[in-house]
Design a protein around this motif. Sequence first.
Motif, short mmCIF file in Angstrom:
data_model
loop_
_atom_site.label_atom_id
_atom_site.label_comp_id
_atom_site.label_asym_id
_atom_site.label_seq_id
_atom_site.Cartn_x
_atom_site.Cartn_y
_atom_site.Cartn_z
N THR A 186 4.59 7.51 5.32
CA THR A 186 5.15 6.69 6.39
C THR A 186 4.02 5.86 6.96
O THR A 186 2.84 6.11 6.69
CB THR A 186 5.78 7.55 7.52
N TYR A 187 4.38 4.86 7.75
CA TYR A 187 3.36 4.08 8.44
C TYR A 187 3.90 3.63 9.77
O TYR A 187 5.11 3.59 10.00
CB TYR A 187 2.85 2.91 7.60
N ARG A 188 2.98 3.31 10.65
CA ARG A 188 3.33 2.94 12.02
C ARG A 188 2.44 1.80 12.48
O ARG A 188 1.22 1.84 12.30
CB ARG A 188 3.14 4.16 12.91
N LYS A 189 3.06 0.81 13.07
CA LYS A 189 2.31 -0.34 13.57
C LYS A 189 1.68 0.02 14.91
O LYS A 189 2.33 0.59 15.78
CB LYS A 189 3.23 -1.54 13.73
N MET A 190 0.40 -0.31 15.04
CA MET A 190 -0.33 -0.06 16.27
C MET A 190 -1.27 -1.22 16.55
O MET A 190 -2.19 -1.47 15.77
CB MET A 190 -1.15 1.23 16.15
N PHE A 191 -1.02 -1.93 17.62
CA PHE A 191 -1.89 -3.03 18.05
C PHE A 191 -2.09 -4.08 16.96
O PHE A 191 -3.18 -4.61 16.78
CB PHE A 191 -3.25 -2.49 18.53
N GLY A 192 -1.05 -4.38 16.21
CA GLY A 192 -1.12 -5.39 15.17
C GLY A 192 -1.63 -4.88 13.83
O GLY A 192 -1.65 -5.60 12.85
N GLU A 193 -2.07 -3.64 13.81
CA GLU A 193 -2.57 -3.02 12.58
C GLU A 193 -1.66 -1.83 12.26
O GLU A 193 -0.68 -1.60 12.95
CB GLU A 193 -4.03 -2.58 12.75
N ILE B 41 0.84 -1.20 0.00
CA ILE B 41 0.00 0.00 0.00
C ILE B 41 0.88 1.25 0.00
O ILE B 41 0.66 2.19 -0.76
CB ILE B 41 -0.96 0.01 1.21
N ALA B 42 1.89 1.27 0.87
CA ALA B 42 2.79 2.43 0.95
C ALA B 42 3.50 2.66 -0.39
O ALA B 42 3.66 3.81 -0.82
CB ALA B 42 3.81 2.24 2.07
N GLU B 43 3.91 1.60 -1.04
CA GLU B 43 4.57 1.72 -2.34
C GLU B 43 3.60 2.26 -3.39
O GLU B 43 3.98 3.08 -4.23
CB GLU B 43 5.11 0.35 -2.77
N GLN B 44 2.37 1.82 -3.35
CA GLN B 44 1.36 2.28 -4.31
C GLN B 44 1.14 3.78 -4.24
O GLN B 44 0.89 4.41 -5.26
CB GLN B 44 0.02 1.56 -4.07
#
Length: 111
Positions: A22-29, A11-14
């Motif tokens: 950027t993205y960040r992991k939170m509670f498995g999501e 998704i980030a690449e798209q």
Amino acid sequence: MASDIDYMSYIAEQVKEAGQITYRKMFGEYALYCDRKVVALVCDNQLFVKPTNAGRQFIGEPQEHPAYKGAKPSFLIEDRIDDKEWLTELIYLTAKELPLPKPKKKKTQEL
């Protein structure tokens, strides 16, 4: 079921041309950021884009679902994940409409 890093990376690449992604992991999501703004969540390997007027106009008739139990409805994007240009434009428009996050207050230490 938690989202996997491969899906989040895809998704980030798209959408990498929408802005600073950027993205960040939170509670498995994951939370997806564009220009320091949370624009979407990835939950159970599904993309949930924050609802905005610009996003609604761009999509037409968005499918709305909460990303998790108790969450507000978001635009569930399923059939256009592989359409890089379309998805990039949606994320760009969403980020453009959302406000910047409020600055965090510095904690003062009491003696």
